[in-house]
Design a protein around this motif. Structure first.
Motif, short mmCIF file in Angstrom:
data_model
loop_
_atom_site.label_atom_id
_atom_site.label_comp_id
_atom_site.label_asym_id
_atom_site.label_seq_id
_atom_site.Cartn_x
_atom_site.Cartn_y
_atom_site.Cartn_z
N CYS A 195 1.91 8.20 -6.75
CA CYS A 195 0.58 7.95 -6.46
C CYS A 195 -0.11 9.24 -6.29
CB CYS A 195 0.32 7.19 -5.02
SG CYS A 195 1.17 5.55 -5.12
N LEU A 196 -1.35 9.21 -7.14
CA LEU A 196 -2.36 10.41 -6.93
C LEU A 196 -3.38 10.31 -5.82
CD1 LEU A 196 -2.87 11.01 -10.79
CD2 LEU A 196 -1.55 12.20 -9.37
N GLN A 197 -3.55 8.97 -5.75
CA GLN A 197 -4.73 8.63 -4.53
C GLN A 197 -3.96 7.55 -3.53
OE1 GLN A 197 -7.97 7.44 -6.98
NE2 GLN A 197 -9.28 8.75 -5.81
N ARG A 198 -4.62 7.38 -2.64
CA ARG A 198 -3.94 6.17 -1.83
C ARG A 198 -4.20 4.70 -2.74
NH1 ARG A 198 -8.01 4.52 2.83
NH2 ARG A 198 -9.18 4.05 1.28
N SER A 199 -3.08 4.05 -2.74
CA SER A 199 -3.09 3.00 -3.75
C SER A 199 -2.68 1.64 -3.17
CB SER A 199 -2.16 3.25 -4.96
OG SER A 199 -2.52 4.51 -5.43
N ASP B 92 0.94 -1.13 -0.02
CA ASP B 92 0.17 -0.04 -0.01
C ASP B 92 0.96 1.32 -0.12
OD1 ASP B 92 -2.48 -1.35 0.05
OD2 ASP B 92 -2.25 -1.60 2.33
N HIS B 93 0.52 2.23 -0.84
CA HIS B 93 1.11 3.46 -0.78
C HIS B 93 0.15 4.77 -0.50
CE1 HIS B 93 4.97 2.33 -2.26
NE2 HIS B 93 4.67 1.67 -3.10
N GLU B 94 0.81 5.79 0.40
CA GLU B 94 0.03 7.06 0.34
C GLU B 94 -0.26 7.83 -0.86
OE1 GLU B 94 -1.64 7.59 3.19
OE2 GLU B 94 -0.41 6.71 4.96
N ALA B 95 -1.18 8.46 -0.89
CA ALA B 95 -1.50 9.56 -1.96
C ALA B 95 -0.06 10.51 -1.92
CB ALA B 95 -2.58 10.59 -1.81
#
Lengths: 236, 154
Positions: B100-104, B32-35
């Motif tokens: 990342c443009l959004q939480r991904s 998981d990655h933050e925006a």
């Protein structure tokens, strides 16, 4: 115009999206929209000339023209946000990532009051206001990666109540139905039990009558010893 | 949804058999990655291929702009799309930066193991490369349309 107003520029190629964003901005006290842009080039010009406090940018912003059904023509949002930060460092940039995910359709039901700006973190969603943007350390190189979020609406609560009422009513109806089914299954057994009880009762009564008749026949008209004792005892 | 089902939803692996999907699934993990987070940088060694399960990722190319460096978005990756192809294409160096443009949520595929599997099982390798070609052809077509429209405006 008051000096403490928050001056905002909006950028999206969709007039409807800009309309929603304007409502979201204007519900915040002291926030005013001073310019709107439909593409990246115009957004950069506006921010350079107007020096807004905040620029709200749609991720799917086209550089020049957004083509129908060609997603690749709407990829200029991040570049625009980064360019604004570079050219006008005092402007806080909010980059909205979820405007193409149906949130606008739901907004029509919720209204502007039901929509908030959030930072969608891995562990939780953090709401924020435009006024809170200044001086924040959580800005990623001057850009806030954010989403629009709908608050829980009252109509949704009513819907939930209706659903729960329906579930309760359905469950209760099923229970009553099963009780009736079980009761109907027991009707034949009840009839047999009652018939047996009636037969036993009638048999007992018949036995009592026959026993009395037999005693009278055996003792003639003399009262039975237990009946004489009973008379003496009652006279005391 | 199981890893095999996630892979099957993707255009790149959609034609693989259930057994082959299982072999690819063995070389994956979730991340998981933050925006706003950078997944990989242009010029870095490419060891991982990514399948986007949730969120939105921008792929940016670095351009010299005088003394400064400017980044230009080349594409935006959406759900069920694969990016980071450099992990299975020599010289295994990322040619773009992924942000990342959004939480991904990503399904991370080990590039070396996938390359080895594609070499050992040429039938599987052929199917995956066909998937690559379809994706690249579709993207090239979109690029042409954008180029034409912007040339007609300017």
């Amino acid at each position: 115009m008051k000096s403490n107003n928050i001056r905002v520029v909006l950028a999206s190629d969709s007039p409807r999206t800009r309309d929603v964003l304007r409502q979201v901005v204007e519900k915040e006290t002291g926030a005013v929209v001073i310019g709107e842009a439909e593409n990246s080039a115009r957004a950069l010009n506006l921010t350079k000339n107007l020096r807004p406090d905040v620029a709200i940018i749609d991720t799917s912003l086209p550089y020049v023209v957004g083509l129908e059904d060609v997603a690749l023509s709407r990829i200029g949002g991040l570049d625009t946000a980064q360019s604004i930060v570079e050219r006008t460092p005092k402007t806080r940039v909010v980059l909205l990532g979820n405007l193409d995910t149906g949130v606008l359709n739901e907004h029509e039901l919720a209204g502007a009051a039901g929509v908030t700006l959030i930072r969608d973190r891995l562990d939780r969603s953090i709401p924020f206001t435009l006024r809170e943007l200044s001086g924040q350390e959580w800005l990623d190189n001057g850009v806030v990666f954010a989403n629009l979020k709908l608050k829980r609406r009252r109509t949704a609560t009513r819907s939930s109540n209706l659903i729960y009422a329906g579930m309760f009513l359905g469950g209760a109806t099923i229970a009553v139905g099963w009780l009736l089914i079980v009761a109907l299954w027991l009707v034949p057994a009840g009839v047999y039990i009652a018939a047996t009880g009636a037969a036993v009762l009638l048999g007992s009564l018949a036995a009592k009558i026959l026993r009395s008749a037999w005693r009278r026949f055996r003792n003639g008209r003399q009262p039975a010893p237990d009946e004489a004792t009973a008379t003496v005892e009652s006279g005391q | 949804m199981t890893t095999k089902e996630v892979l099957q939803e993707c255009r790149l692996f959609g034609t693989l058999s259930d057994a082959d999907l299982g072999r690819v699934a063995e070389m994956t993990s979730e991340r998981d990655h933050e925006a706003g987070a950078t997944i990989f940088q242009e010029g870095a060694a490419a060891n991982e291929l990514y399948l986007l399960q949730e969120g939105k990722v921008a792929l940016q190319m670095t351009l010299p702009a005088g003394e400064a460096i400017k980044r230009v978005t080349i594409d935006i990756v959406t759900e069920n799309q694969v990016f980071g192809w450099s992990a299975v294409v020599s010289p295994n160096v990322y040619t773009l930066t992924a942000v990342c443009l959004q939480r991904s949520r990503l399904l991370v595929i080990d590039g070396r193991r996938l390359s080895k599997l594609m070499e050992e099982d040429t039938s599987l390798g052929y199917q995956v490369m066909q998937g690559f070609i379809k994706v690249v052809a579709s993207r090239l077509d979109d690029t042409r349309q954008v180029l034409l429209s912007e040339r007609s405006v300017t």
